[in-house]
Scaffold this motif. Structure first.
Motif, PDB file in Angstrom:
ATOM      1  N   MET A 208       0.671  -1.001   0.032  1.00  0.00           N
ATOM      2  CA  MET A 208       0.205   0.012  -0.064  1.00  0.00           C
ATOM      3  C   MET A 208       0.615   1.484  -0.173  1.00  0.00           C
ATOM      4  N   ASN A 209      -0.486   2.079  -0.882  1.00  0.00           N
ATOM      5  CA  ASN A 209       1.076   3.335  -0.439  1.00  0.00           C
ATOM      6  C   ASN A 209      -0.071   4.928  -0.760  1.00  0.00           C
ATOM      7  N   GLN A 210      -0.118   5.310   0.060  1.00  0.00           N
ATOM      8  CA  GLN A 210      -0.825   6.887   0.054  1.00  0.00           C
ATOM      9  C   GLN A 210      -2.299   6.234   0.340  1.00  0.00           C
ATOM     10  N   ILE A 213      -3.792   0.737  -2.581  1.00  0.00           N
ATOM     11  CA  ILE A 213      -3.451  -0.733  -3.164  1.00  0.00           C
ATOM     12  C   ILE A 213      -1.842  -0.704  -4.256  1.00  0.00           C
ATOM     13  N   GLU A 214      -0.644  -0.633  -4.183  1.00  0.00           N
ATOM     14  CA  GLU A 214      -0.493  -0.449  -5.485  1.00  0.00           C
ATOM     15  C   GLU A 214       0.014  -1.708  -6.380  1.00  0.00           C
ATOM     16  N   GLN A 215       0.255  -3.193  -5.526  1.00  0.00           N
ATOM     17  CA  GLN A 215       0.526  -3.722  -6.015  1.00  0.00           C
ATOM     18  C   GLN A 215      -0.720  -5.266  -5.451  1.00  0.00           C
ATOM     19  N   GLU A 229       7.143   1.556  -9.131  1.00  0.00           N
ATOM     20  CA  GLU A 229       8.701   2.721  -8.809  1.00  0.00           C
ATOM     21  C   GLU A 229       8.500   2.173  -6.850  1.00  0.00           C
ATOM     22  N   PHE A 230       7.131   2.570  -6.475  1.00  0.00           N
ATOM     23  CA  PHE A 230       7.428   2.881  -4.743  1.00  0.00           C
ATOM     24  C   PHE A 230       7.258   0.874  -4.022  1.00  0.00           C
ATOM     25  N   VAL A 231       6.321   0.133  -5.552  1.00  0.00           N
ATOM     26  CA  VAL A 231       6.966  -0.603  -4.567  1.00  0.00           C
ATOM     27  C   VAL A 231       7.718  -1.375  -4.771  1.00  0.00           C
ATOM     28  N   PHE A 237      14.811  -2.473  -3.978  1.00  0.00           N
ATOM     29  CA  PHE A 237      15.378  -1.915  -5.557  1.00  0.00           C
ATOM     30  C   PHE A 237      15.919  -0.315  -5.123  1.00  0.00           C
ATOM     31  N   GLU A 238      17.131  -0.440  -5.480  1.00  0.00           N
ATOM     32  CA  GLU A 238      17.995   1.022  -5.088  1.00  0.00           C
ATOM     33  C   GLU A 238      17.638   1.317  -6.632  1.00  0.00           C
ATOM     34  N   ASN A 239      18.186   0.899  -7.001  1.00  0.00           N
ATOM     35  CA  ASN A 239      18.911   1.963  -8.546  1.00  0.00           C
ATOM     36  C   ASN A 239      17.228   2.185  -9.168  1.00  0.00           C
ATOM     37  N   PHE A 240      17.750   2.813  -9.685  1.00  0.00           N
ATOM     38  CA  PHE A 240      16.097   3.718 -10.868  1.00  0.00           C
ATOM     39  C   PHE A 240      17.241   4.299 -12.524  1.00  0.00           C
TER      40      PHE A 240
END
Lengths: 345, 260
Positions: A208-210, A213-215, A229-231, A237-240
């Motif tokens: 969950m985010n804000q 449910i993101e995923q 990206e949030f999940v 996952f540190e690198n984008f």
């Protein structure tokens, strides 16, 4: 067929701050589903809506085809385990567990039989006469679980039940919870902010985010194939790097070419990779390669973590402790196409 | 070491300052002469006998007990739900309401006495006993809200939610889960409220009327015209009731419960 359904749930506090924004969730019978997210994402609010402590502004909560949105807490027949355990301090273990059965006006023998049975399942038989203050955190936790389970609830709700326990006990308890949950086949919602705990115990995870449910997926899929990206950020996952599709390949702003195994629709995409999945590029590799300068190095025991400054920004890279790169040296990073995951930004 | 000695000296001085007058009054109550003297020349309990044989003292003593008991019980009946509501609700003006409830402890008693006199006695012509009771209720309510409120602050409300989830309705959960866990606060509130009502002078002075007066108010009136050891004896009785209450608090909960 879904057993428990949350449909377009809106919750607002003080008429202003919207905590849940049209939240949807479907849980199958017998599943253990975790709500995972940072503090303030609305996971506890979701649980409280299901429990009946909060009435949503709009939306429907139904269980087994029955609309329960307006049914008060004490008529829902759900078992709830609170973060603080919330045992009754003035009652001993036996009476704590028997409380719900007494409310149901069962006769003494039935109560006795059920209480003894659940205490046995939870490994508490010898503590019947103890008071909560005389017990350790782990034991209280089990009493809280027994008290919630003895009423044979239609749904079990756990609100960060392990966060007050020390690390070792936490691992034991989550195994215990899973064992009991599977044994009784009870549909369970589990709120946590700890991803390891969540992955180890759940059949499915809702990140969950804000307030949304993101995923919603299996732990494996969430861990390996985050969709947003949030999940991805939340599960390590540190690198984008921002990628644009050009035919079969993806290009960064600077024009570096990447190929990716997975696929994803959407206009705004990013490639993401865990620090431990980045390798050092060999001579022959020319795709999925970034050149950078080694910055700060941190020793993590089994490995070193490096900050590598590239044309695409800062990258975190983990390398085995035997391989050492000095600060300021130049290295070529290889991002394997099977490990580079596409997410929606 | 020297420091400790000084501390002991100060402690003795302070305690002496506080307790000596009480001891002197107590001693004079047992004197035989008809004037208050210290030290006393010979021992006697006749002034105590006089207190209980004097009709006005006997009746006012009972009135005081009755008023203190009734006012405290009503204050508990009103104060406990009020404290619960204040602790539980996310009301906006919560702190303001709290201050209003506690104001009688801040506003001088004489002001409250006068206001109630003006309002209850002169305007509404409420019977004397009812007026006294209302006044004492006002004086005791803040103690109840304060003490029960702090007891509720230490109560984990998820315990109450747990009771609901186990099939217990809200009212029943209050009686079966909330009340049993704030009993120490309630007893402490009872004691404090009772003592404050029993010893109250300013409110009682204004609201006492023909035939109905509290024990301390009767004492005040008596002192105006007489100055014999009866006064000491009455004082001793007042102290005795207070001390008795404190002993009960200490035996059941410990004095610390009052300081919470």
């Amino acid at each position: 067929m879904a057993y428990m359904t949350l449909k377009d749930i809106d919750v607002r506090y003080d008429k202003k701050k919207q905590v849940l924004k049209g939240l949807n969730l479907e849980v199958k019978e017998g599943e253990l589903v975790s709500l995972l997210g940072p503090s303030g994402c609305g996971k506890t609010t979701t649980l409280r809506v299901v429990a009946g402590f909060i009435e949503p502004e709009s939306g429907v909560f139904s269980l087994d085809g029955e609309d329960l949105t307006k049914i008060p807490v004490h008529k829902r027949n759900f078992g709830i385990v609170f973060q603080s355990y919330a045992l009754f301090p003035h009652l001993n273990v036996y009476d704590n567990v028997a409380f719900g059965l007494k409310m149901r006006k069962l006769d003494k023998q039935q109560i006795d039989q059920k209480v003894k049975n659940i205490l046995e399942v939870c490994g508490l038989s010898e503590f019947e006469k103890r008071f909560p203050q005389q017990m350790s955190g782990g034991q209280r936790q089990r009493v809280a679980l027994a008290r919630a389970l003895v009423i044979e609830p239609k749904l079990l709700l756990l609100d960060e039940p392990l966060s007050n326990l020390d690390a070792k006990l936490r691992i034991n308890m989550r195994m215990e919870i899973k064992r009991i949950q599977k044994k009784l086949g009870i549909t369970t919602l589990f709120v946590t902010h700890d991803q390891e705990e969540c992955f180890s115990i759940s059949d499915k995870v809702a990140v969950m985010n804000q307030g949304v449910i993101e995923q919603f997926d299996t732990p494996e899929n969430i861990y390996q194939r985050p969709e947003t990206e949030f999940v991805a950020r939340f599960i390590g996952f540190e690198n984008f790097l921002t990628l644009n599709r050009e035919g079969n390949v993806y290009k960064t702003q600077a024009g570096t070419v990447f190929t990716v195994e997975s696929d994803r629709n959407g206009d705004s995409l990013a490639g993401t990779i865990r620090p431990e999945d980045i390798r050092i590029a060999g001579e022959s590799e020319d795709r999925n390669v970034l050149t950078g300068t080694v910055g700060v190095r941190t020793f993590l025991g089994k490995s070193y973590q490096y900050e590598v400054l590239t044309a695409e920004g800062k990258f975190l890279v983990s390398r085995p402790a035997e391989e050492v790169y000095e600060e300021g040296s130049t290295i070529r990073l290889y991002l394997p196409e099977s490990k580079l995951i596409l997410v929606n930004k | 070491m020297r420091k400790n000695k000084m501390l002991t000296v100060f402690a003795v001085l302070v305690f002496g300052f506080l307790i000596l007058p009480l001891i002197i009054i107590t001693v004079t109550a047992f004197g035989k002469g008809s004037a208050i003297t210290f030290p006393i020349e010979s021992f006697s309990v006749k002034w105590f006998v006089k207190v209980f044989t004097t009709k006005s003292f006997r009746i006012s003593f009972l009135t005081s007990l009755e008023i203190a008991m009734l006012a405290t019980v009503i204050a508990l009946l009103v104060g406990i739900p009020a404290a619960y509501a204040l602790a539980r609700s996310g009301l906006k003006g919560k702190n303001l309401i709290k201050s209003v409830f506690l104001s009688p402890t801040i506003v001088p008693g004489i002001v409250i006495g006068f206001v109630l006199y003006q309002f209850l006695v002169l305007t509404l012509r409420v019977p004397v006993f009812m007026g006294l009771l209302a006044g004492h209720f006002m004086v005791t309510l803040p103690y109840v809200i304060r003490v029960v409120g702090s007891s509720l602050e230490q109560f984990d409300f998820s315990t109450e939610e747990a009771a609901w989830s186990l099939g217990c309705g809200k009212l029943r959960a209050f009686f079966r889960v909330v009340l049993p866990n704030i009993t120490s606060g309630i007893s402490a509130a009872f004691m404090l409220a009772f003592i404050n009502s029993f010893n109250n002078i300013p409110v009682s002075m204004f609201l006492s009327g023909p035939g109905v007066s509290t024990f301390p108010a009767t004492l005040m009136n008596y002192i105006e015209y007489n100055y014999d050891p009866t006064v000491s004896a009455v004082s001793v009785l007042l102290m005795a009731v207070t001390v008795l209450m404190m002993v009960i608090v200490d035996k059941t909960l410990g004095i610390a419960a009052l300081a919470k």
